[in-house]
Design a protein around this motif. Structure first.
Motif, PDB file in Angstrom:
ATOM      1  N   SER A   1       0.834  -1.200   0.000  1.00  0.00           N
ATOM      2  CA  SER A   1       0.000   0.000   0.000  1.00  0.00           C
ATOM      3  C   SER A   1       0.866   1.246   0.000  1.00  0.00           C
ATOM      4  O   SER A   1       1.910   1.298   0.655  1.00  0.00           O
ATOM      5  CB  SER A   1      -0.904   0.017   1.241  1.00  0.00           C
ATOM      6  OG  SER A   1      -1.595   1.241   1.364  1.00  0.00           O
ATOM      7  N   ALA A   2       0.409   2.268  -0.752  1.00  0.00           N
ATOM      8  CA  ALA A   2       1.126   3.538  -0.812  1.00  0.00           C
ATOM      9  C   ALA A   2       0.788   4.445   0.369  1.00  0.00           C
ATOM     10  O   ALA A   2       1.366   5.519   0.496  1.00  0.00           O
ATOM     11  CB  ALA A   2       0.809   4.254  -2.127  1.00  0.00           C
ATOM     12  N   HIS A   3      -0.151   4.032   1.218  1.00  0.00           N
ATOM     13  CA  HIS A   3      -0.487   4.788   2.427  1.00  0.00           C
ATOM     14  C   HIS A   3       0.422   4.286   3.547  1.00  0.00           C
ATOM     15  O   HIS A   3       0.412   3.096   3.870  1.00  0.00           O
ATOM     16  CB  HIS A   3      -1.960   4.562   2.783  1.00  0.00           C
ATOM     17  CG  HIS A   3      -2.499   5.503   3.810  1.00  0.00           C
ATOM     18  ND1 HIS A   3      -3.598   6.305   3.580  1.00  0.00           N
ATOM     19  CD2 HIS A   3      -2.091   5.782   5.076  1.00  0.00           C
ATOM     20  CE1 HIS A   3      -3.851   7.020   4.671  1.00  0.00           C
ATOM     21  NE2 HIS A   3      -2.945   6.719   5.595  1.00  0.00           N
ATOM     22  N   LEU A   4       1.227   5.166   4.141  1.00  0.00           N
ATOM     23  CA  LEU A   4       2.175   4.772   5.173  1.00  0.00           C
ATOM     24  C   LEU A   4       1.492   3.951   6.261  1.00  0.00           C
ATOM     25  O   LEU A   4       0.461   4.345   6.801  1.00  0.00           O
ATOM     26  CB  LEU A   4       2.813   6.013   5.803  1.00  0.00           C
ATOM     27  CG  LEU A   4       3.741   5.759   7.003  1.00  0.00           C
ATOM     28  CD1 LEU A   4       4.942   4.912   6.593  1.00  0.00           C
ATOM     29  CD2 LEU A   4       4.192   7.078   7.619  1.00  0.00           C
ATOM     30  N   HIS A   5       2.046   2.795   6.564  1.00  0.00           N
ATOM     31  CA  HIS A   5       1.547   1.957   7.656  1.00  0.00           C
ATOM     32  C   HIS A   5       2.745   1.299   8.325  1.00  0.00           C
ATOM     33  O   HIS A   5       3.568   0.674   7.678  1.00  0.00           O
ATOM     34  CB  HIS A   5       0.537   0.920   7.169  1.00  0.00           C
ATOM     35  CG  HIS A   5       1.006   0.088   6.023  1.00  0.00           C
ATOM     36  ND1 HIS A   5       1.202   0.587   4.750  1.00  0.00           N
ATOM     37  CD2 HIS A   5       1.327  -1.227   5.952  1.00  0.00           C
ATOM     38  CE1 HIS A   5       1.624  -0.378   3.947  1.00  0.00           C
ATOM     39  NE2 HIS A   5       1.720  -1.492   4.656  1.00  0.00           N
ATOM     40  N   ILE A   6       2.838   1.492   9.618  1.00  0.00           N
ATOM     41  CA  ILE A   6       3.942   0.962  10.420  1.00  0.00           C
ATOM     42  C   ILE A   6       3.395  -0.164  11.292  1.00  0.00           C
ATOM     43  O   ILE A   6       2.462   0.027  12.066  1.00  0.00           O
ATOM     44  CB  ILE A   6       4.571   2.061  11.286  1.00  0.00           C
ATOM     45  CG1 ILE A   6       5.071   3.214  10.396  1.00  0.00           C
ATOM     46  CG2 ILE A   6       5.720   1.496  12.127  1.00  0.00           C
ATOM     47  CD1 ILE A   6       5.550   4.425  11.168  1.00  0.00           C
ATOM     48  N   TRP A   7       3.990  -1.338  11.135  1.00  0.00           N
ATOM     49  CA  TRP A   7       3.548  -2.508  11.891  1.00  0.00           C
ATOM     50  C   TRP A   7       4.180  -2.522  13.282  1.00  0.00           C
ATOM     51  O   TRP A   7       5.365  -2.239  13.438  1.00  0.00           O
ATOM     52  CB  TRP A   7       3.972  -3.786  11.172  1.00  0.00           C
ATOM     53  CG  TRP A   7       3.225  -4.075   9.904  1.00  0.00           C
ATOM     54  CD1 TRP A   7       3.526  -3.612   8.651  1.00  0.00           C
ATOM     55  CD2 TRP A   7       2.081  -4.908   9.752  1.00  0.00           C
ATOM     56  NE1 TRP A   7       2.639  -4.107   7.732  1.00  0.00           N
ATOM     57  CE2 TRP A   7       1.741  -4.906   8.382  1.00  0.00           C
ATOM     58  CE3 TRP A   7       1.326  -5.658  10.652  1.00  0.00           C
ATOM     59  CZ2 TRP A   7       0.661  -5.633   7.882  1.00  0.00           C
ATOM     60  CZ3 TRP A   7       0.246  -6.378  10.153  1.00  0.00           C
ATOM     61  CH2 TRP A   7      -0.080  -6.359   8.787  1.00  0.00           C
ATOM     62  N   LEU A   8       3.393  -2.878  14.278  1.00  0.00           N
ATOM     63  CA  LEU A   8       3.880  -3.142  15.629  1.00  0.00           C
ATOM     64  C   LEU A   8       3.385  -4.521  16.026  1.00  0.00           C
ATOM     65  O   LEU A   8       2.173  -4.770  16.066  1.00  0.00           O
ATOM     66  CB  LEU A   8       3.416  -2.089  16.620  1.00  0.00           C
ATOM     67  CG  LEU A   8       4.005  -0.683  16.368  1.00  0.00           C
ATOM     68  CD1 LEU A   8       3.004   0.201  15.665  1.00  0.00           C
ATOM     69  CD2 LEU A   8       4.450  -0.051  17.683  1.00  0.00           C
ATOM     70  N   VAL A   9       4.323  -5.437  16.272  1.00  0.00           N
ATOM     71  CA  VAL A   9       3.991  -6.844  16.502  1.00  0.00           C
ATOM     72  C   VAL A   9       4.546  -7.266  17.857  1.00  0.00           C
ATOM     73  O   VAL A   9       5.742  -7.103  18.127  1.00  0.00           O
ATOM     74  CB  VAL A   9       4.567  -7.734  15.382  1.00  0.00           C
ATOM     75  CG1 VAL A   9       4.137  -9.177  15.579  1.00  0.00           C
ATOM     76  CG2 VAL A   9       4.137  -7.226  14.006  1.00  0.00           C
ATOM     77  N   ALA A  10       3.688  -7.810  18.701  1.00  0.00           N
ATOM     78  CA  ALA A  10       4.073  -8.172  20.063  1.00  0.00           C
ATOM     79  C   ALA A  10       4.599  -9.598  20.108  1.00  0.00           C
ATOM     80  O   ALA A  10       3.950 -10.530  19.626  1.00  0.00           O
ATOM     81  CB  ALA A  10       2.876  -8.029  21.000  1.00  0.00           C
ATOM     82  N   ARG A  11       5.779  -9.772  20.717  1.00  0.00           N
ATOM     83  CA  ARG A  11       6.320 -11.113  20.953  1.00  0.00           C
ATOM     84  C   ARG A  11       5.939 -11.574  22.354  1.00  0.00           C
ATOM     85  O   ARG A  11       6.188 -10.869  23.326  1.00  0.00           O
ATOM     86  CB  ARG A  11       7.842 -11.123  20.801  1.00  0.00           C
ATOM     87  CG  ARG A  11       8.434 -12.503  21.156  1.00  0.00           C
ATOM     88  CD  ARG A  11       9.926 -12.573  20.937  1.00  0.00           C
ATOM     89  NE  ARG A  11      10.695 -11.714  21.826  1.00  0.00           N
ATOM     90  CZ  ARG A  11      10.948 -11.976  23.109  1.00  0.00           C
ATOM     91  NH1 ARG A  11      10.449 -13.048  23.696  1.00  0.00           N
ATOM     92  NH2 ARG A  11      11.682 -11.130  23.825  1.00  0.00           N
ATOM     93  N   PRO A  12       5.334 -12.765  22.475  1.00  0.00           N
ATOM     94  CA  PRO A  12       4.990 -13.260  23.814  1.00  0.00           C
ATOM     95  C   PRO A  12       6.237 -13.426  24.679  1.00  0.00           C
ATOM     96  O   PRO A  12       7.276 -13.909  24.211  1.00  0.00           O
ATOM     97  CB  PRO A  12       4.333 -14.619  23.538  1.00  0.00           C
ATOM     98  CG  PRO A  12       3.895 -14.555  22.117  1.00  0.00           C
ATOM     99  CD  PRO A  12       4.898 -13.691  21.423  1.00  0.00           C
ATOM    100  N   GLU A  13       6.138 -13.036  25.920  1.00  0.00           N
ATOM    101  CA  GLU A  13       7.254 -13.134  26.851  1.00  0.00           C
ATOM    102  C   GLU A  13       7.682 -14.592  27.019  1.00  0.00           C
ATOM    103  O   GLU A  13       6.852 -15.492  27.152  1.00  0.00           O
ATOM    104  CB  GLU A  13       6.831 -12.560  28.205  1.00  0.00           C
ATOM    105  CG  GLU A  13       7.950 -12.429  29.215  1.00  0.00           C
ATOM    106  CD  GLU A  13       7.486 -11.733  30.483  1.00  0.00           C
ATOM    107  OE1 GLU A  13       8.338 -11.176  31.189  1.00  0.00           O
ATOM    108  OE2 GLU A  13       6.267 -11.748  30.762  1.00  0.00           O
ATOM    109  N   GLY A  14       8.983 -14.818  26.982  1.00  0.00           N
ATOM    110  CA  GLY A  14       9.533 -16.140  27.221  1.00  0.00           C
ATOM    111  C   GLY A  14       9.738 -16.982  25.979  1.00  0.00           C
ATOM    112  O   GLY A  14      10.513 -17.945  26.020  1.00  0.00           O
ATOM    113  N   LEU A  15       9.084 -16.661  24.875  1.00  0.00           N
ATOM    114  CA  LEU A  15       9.254 -17.455  23.654  1.00  0.00           C
ATOM    115  C   LEU A  15      10.463 -16.929  22.880  1.00  0.00           C
ATOM    116  O   LEU A  15      10.344 -16.138  21.949  1.00  0.00           O
ATOM    117  CB  LEU A  15       7.988 -17.404  22.798  1.00  0.00           C
ATOM    118  CG  LEU A  15       6.796 -18.186  23.336  1.00  0.00           C
ATOM    119  CD1 LEU A  15       5.647 -18.187  22.336  1.00  0.00           C
ATOM    120  CD2 LEU A  15       7.181 -19.624  23.683  1.00  0.00           C
TER     121      LEU A  15
END
Length: 204
Positions: free
Chosen positions: A147-161
């Protein structure tokens, strides 16, 4: 070398084995602890460059942009300049979010006042995600090939994995079982509420 349209490829392609089989070099990602696959893997041959590149969604402007057309109610949180979206359905990791400006811009043409806000906005979203508890890290990605519309991903990693550390987290998310929908919706609700505590409007 020119392609069929007479467009000359850029200078970074000459060393690549376009169209030829290749094997991962020693020490490559396929041997890393964080790589989610094992067994005999075959590297795909690289296709010829597509030049000029196909247009992305929204490339011609806001009238052709799916993100611009979305109502605020389809987001988790909004304010006058930014909107925060979740995925369309449950994810395998605790949270996968997209932060995007309300106006139709990519990173290169983002107005200076919006560009100056990116750091503080990423901090706000990370704090909101960390408030869920059980989060080891929040990864931040900017790809932009769809997509040409700016989008910044934020992805959470589960603690301990620890196998999910680093650049393979999106691959793991794609192959692991998804969260129960009720848990996914509750996480989105809590993130939206945490964002709204510092301004803007929670939409879920």
């Amino acid at each position: 070398m020119s392609d069929q349209l007479g467009v000359t490829p850029g200078p970074f392609l000459g060393h690549l084995p376009i169209g030829e089989p290749t094997t991962p070099p020693e020490g490559s990602i396929v041997g890393w602890e964080i790589f989610p696959f094992e067994g005999d893997l075959k590297v795909k041959a690289l296709d010829r460059p597509e030049l000029p590149e196909p247009a992305r969604e929204g490339e011609s402007g806001p009238d052709d942009c799916e993100q611009c057309a979305r109502p605020d109610e389809s987001f988790l949180w909004t304010d006058s300049h930014w909107r925060l979206s979740g995925r369309n359905g449950p994810t395998a990791v605790p949270s996968m979010l997209l932060l995007m400006p309300r106006a139709h811009h990519d990173l290169a043409d983002l107005p200076p006042e919006r560009a100056a806000e990116i750091g503080s906005m990423l901090q706000r979203v990370e704090r909101a995600v960390m408030s869920l508890g059980g989060i080891g890290r929040v990864h931040v990605y900017k790809w932009g090939d769809g997509s040409a519309h700016l989008h910044i991903w934020l992805v959470a990693r589960p603690e301990g994995l620890m196998q999910l550390r680093g650049s393979c987290l999106p691959l793991w998310e794609n192959v692991l079982p998804k969260l129960p929908e009720a848990d996914w919706r509750e996480a989105n609700r809590r993130i939206a509420a945490a964002m709204a505590a510092d301004g803007g409007t929670a939409r879920v």
